[in-house]
Design a protein around this motif. Structure first.
Motif, PDB file in Angstrom:
ATOM      1  N   ASP A  18       0.724  -1.271  -0.109  1.00 57.99           N
ATOM      2  CA  ASP A  18      -0.132  -0.026   0.024  1.00 57.99           C
ATOM      3  C   ASP A  18       0.963   1.214   0.122  1.00 57.99           C
ATOM      4  O   ASP A  18       0.550   2.447  -0.613  1.00 57.99           O
ATOM      5  N   THR A  56      -1.614   3.991   5.879  1.00 58.34           N
ATOM      6  CA  THR A  56      -1.524   4.924   4.945  1.00 58.34           C
ATOM      7  C   THR A  56      -1.056   6.288   5.457  1.00 58.34           C
ATOM      8  O   THR A  56      -0.448   7.315   4.916  1.00 58.34           O
ATOM      9  N   GLY A 157      -6.044   2.435  -3.617  1.00 53.14           N
ATOM     10  CA  GLY A 157      -4.810   3.277  -3.969  1.00 53.14           C
ATOM     11  C   GLY A 157      -4.416   3.106  -5.246  1.00 53.14           C
ATOM     12  O   GLY A 157      -3.916   4.119  -5.852  1.00 53.14           O
ATOM     13  N   LYS A 180      -2.009   8.683  -1.337  1.00 56.65           N
ATOM     14  CA  LYS A 180      -1.595   8.280   0.302  1.00 56.65           C
ATOM     15  C   LYS A 180      -2.513   9.250   1.057  1.00 56.65           C
ATOM     16  O   LYS A 180      -3.179   9.159   2.127  1.00 56.65           O
TER      17      LYS A 180
END
Length: 253
Positions: A18, A56, A157, A180
């Motif tokens: 991520d 994140t 994302g 992000k």
């Protein structure tokens, strides 16, 4: 005990993926469903958000220390992403996602083919607009993907990254940084909605958050060290994995 170890490792890997390009839900959500097959889906989605929001958020802070982006131009997008994610999370237990599940792999294939065909896509940072127009377009992206994240989630994302590259003209590194910021907002809004509904296992979520941040730290460092080319390669890899996973879930399971 074994289930806890496996989902903790999955959370760390999800944080890594991520942080670079998004798509951590591809790793952690299936791990949670596998470890706790009898749990309500909304509770597992909520627990995933309890872990992901910290990873994140950490990655966002690290990116914005090193990547030059106008936070002011992204604030409307953050607000739209928050609202969209809040609305989407409210639909999870009321709307059948079967049609979206079947359409998702086809959409991802199109995104992947386009990225591979455009060899120069996302290699150079050349924003198409500035000021109010950039903010407005980013806001639309935030709202649309925010609804998707709150309601369904896998690949959020990656969708943010692709749209910032293709629509706004960012390179992959700057797009990942912007993603992000918006993804932290959508995760936070969805987590709040799930939490108020009692659909989060907080002790497990907080344990997974620690592992998620650890993976996020490594992923962010690699992305910042190796730049847009590395992020592009990771993007292709993650989207390819998403195509396989979502295609299997939609058509073969």
């Amino acid at each position: 005990m074994l289930e806890l170890v496996l989902v903790t490792l999955a959370s760390a890997l999800a944080g890594f993926v991520d942080a670079v390009v998004g798509g951590g839900g591809l790793v952690l959500v299936p791990a949670l469903f596998s470890a706790f097959p009898s749990a309500p889906p909304a509770t597992l989605f909520g627990t995933n958000k309890a872990a992901a929001v910290w990873g994140t958020g950490w990655a966002c802070a690290q990116y914005f220390r090193r990547v030059q982006l106008s936070v002011r131009s992204l604030l409307p997008a953050v607000a739209c992403a928050l609202a969209g994610s809040w609305a989407g999370a409210g639909w999870v237990s009321r709307v059948d996602a079967a049609d979206l599940r079947r359409a998702l792999p086809l959409l991802l294939i199109g995104l992947l083919v386009y990225t591979l065909a455009r060899k120069d896509l996302g290699r150079h940072h050349a924003p198409r607009w500035q000021g109010a127009r950039q903010a407005a377009v980013a806001g639309v992206i935030g709202a649309v993907v925010g609804v998707y994240d709150g309601f369904f989630g896998p690949g959020t994302g990656s969708f943010f990254v692709f749209l910032f590259v293709r629509v706004l003209g960012y390179d992959f590194l700057h797009a990942s940084a912007a993603a992000k910021l918006l993804n932290t907002a959508t995760n936070a809004a969805a987590l709040l909605r799930f939490g108020l509904a009692g659909q989060v296992w907080w002790p497990l979520g907080l344990a997974l958050a620690v592992a998620n941040v650890a993976g996020s730290l490594l992923g962010t460092r690699l992305a910042l060290r190796h730049g847009a080319g590395f992020v592009r390669v990771m993007f292709v890899g993650v989207v390819s994995a998403l195509v396989l996973k979502t295609g299997y879930d939609a058509y073969l399971r």
